[in-house]
Design an enzyme around this catalytic site. Structure first.
Site, PDB file in Angstrom:
ATOM      1  N   GLU A  49       9.139  -4.267   5.538  1.00 51.29           N
ATOM      2  CA  GLU A  49       8.046  -4.063   6.488  1.00 51.29           C
ATOM      3  C   GLU A  49       6.814  -4.725   5.892  1.00 51.29           C
ATOM      4  OE1 GLU A  49       7.180  -0.057   7.546  1.00 51.29           O
ATOM      5  OE2 GLU A  49       9.102   0.266   8.524  1.00 51.29           O
ATOM      6  N   ASP A  60      -3.451   4.847   9.079  1.00 51.14           N
ATOM      7  CA  ASP A  60      -3.143   4.653   7.668  1.00 51.14           C
ATOM      8  C   ASP A  60      -3.969   5.572   6.784  1.00 51.14           C
ATOM      9  OD1 ASP A  60      -1.339   2.618   8.256  1.00 51.14           O
ATOM     10  OD2 ASP A  60      -2.908   1.098   8.268  1.00 51.14           O
TER      11      ASP A  60
END
Length: 263
Positions: A49, A60
């Protein structure tokens, strides 16, 4: 059949779980992140990824937010991220690459242009965390028409009414977010995650990969064992952020991968 589909088919034949590793493109600079990326397959990573740095990464946690800031300050752009993929593909034609990030940079580039560039560079799938299924016509459906997998996130708050909508146009695999909140925030527990993974697997034939909160080989083994594999991101990005040598980062990745593969 995409490289992602082929990878899961091979792993099933081998009786193994998938180990997926997340790194931030361009963190702390293009040269270092490409060196880490090139070493991931040998360290045991089945799927990469690759994070696209973005100025407002709302999902995040601090570790990955800071990594994105470092990458942007180092001059990383979407163009340079695609260049990274091309450089990797010049040496590795087998390991799947999933680009993960937010819709804005793709929208700014133009969906049609981005998809053409992504497929040409050798991208296999996309995870776009801020595009819900209601917006599938924006990117998901065009991406699949271009031959890319579009991987969707399911979370502990994705109830049985919402789940079919989430799964409707998902391909490649389902990414189950094992804890509620931002990345790297807490430790996932297999006992809590197992019923949710079973619920998702009852609703789809796609592989289910567990991510968020996995920091040790033991946790990777436990969580991969109740799913089709696991994702580790923040624990790897943290080492890069600490300025650890590439070899040390890859040694840690290898230990995490061994944990997942022992499941």
């Amino acid at each position: 059949m995409t490289r992602i589909d082929d990878t899961f088919r091979r792993l099933r034949a081998e009786g193994k779980k998938a180990f997926v590793a997340y790194i931030m493109a361009g963190d702390p600079d293009l040269e270092t992140s490409l060196a880490v990326m090139r070493g991931l397959p040998e360290a045991g990573v089945d799927i990469i990824e690759l994070g696209m740095p973005f100025t407002d990464p709302m999902a995040d946690g601090p570790t990955i937010q800071t990594a994105g800031q470092r990458a942007l300050e180092g001059g990383q752009t979407l163009t340079r991220t695609l260049e990274m993929v091309r450089a990797f593909r010049a040496e590795n034609a087998e390991t799947p690459i999933v680009m993960m990030g937010y819709y804005n940079p793709i929208y700014a580039r133009g969906v049609e242009t981005f998809l053409a560039e992504a497929t040409e560079a050798g991208i296999d799938g996309l995870i776009v965390v801020d595009l819900p299924p209601e917006e599938d016509a924006e990117l998901c459906l065009p991406a699949q028409a271009a031959g890319l997998n579009f991987i969707r996130l399911a979370t502990p708050t994705t109830d049985s009414r919402r789940l079919p909508k989430v799964l409707q146009n998902t391909s490649g695999f389902v990414y189950y977010v094992s804890i509620t909140g931002i990345t790297g925030a807490a430790a996932a527990q297999a006992v809590d995650v197992a019923p949710e993974v079973a619920r998702i697997k009852a609703a789809t034939d796609l592989p289910v990969i567990v991510g968020f909160g996995i920091t040790t080989p033991e946790a990777a083994q436990d969580l991969a064992g109740i799913a089709d594999g696991c994702v580790v991101g923040s624990a790897i990005v943290k080492l890069v952020g600490e300025g650890r040598p590439v070899a040390e980062v890859l040694d840690r990745v290898a230990a995490l991968a061994a944990g997942a593969h022992a499941a």
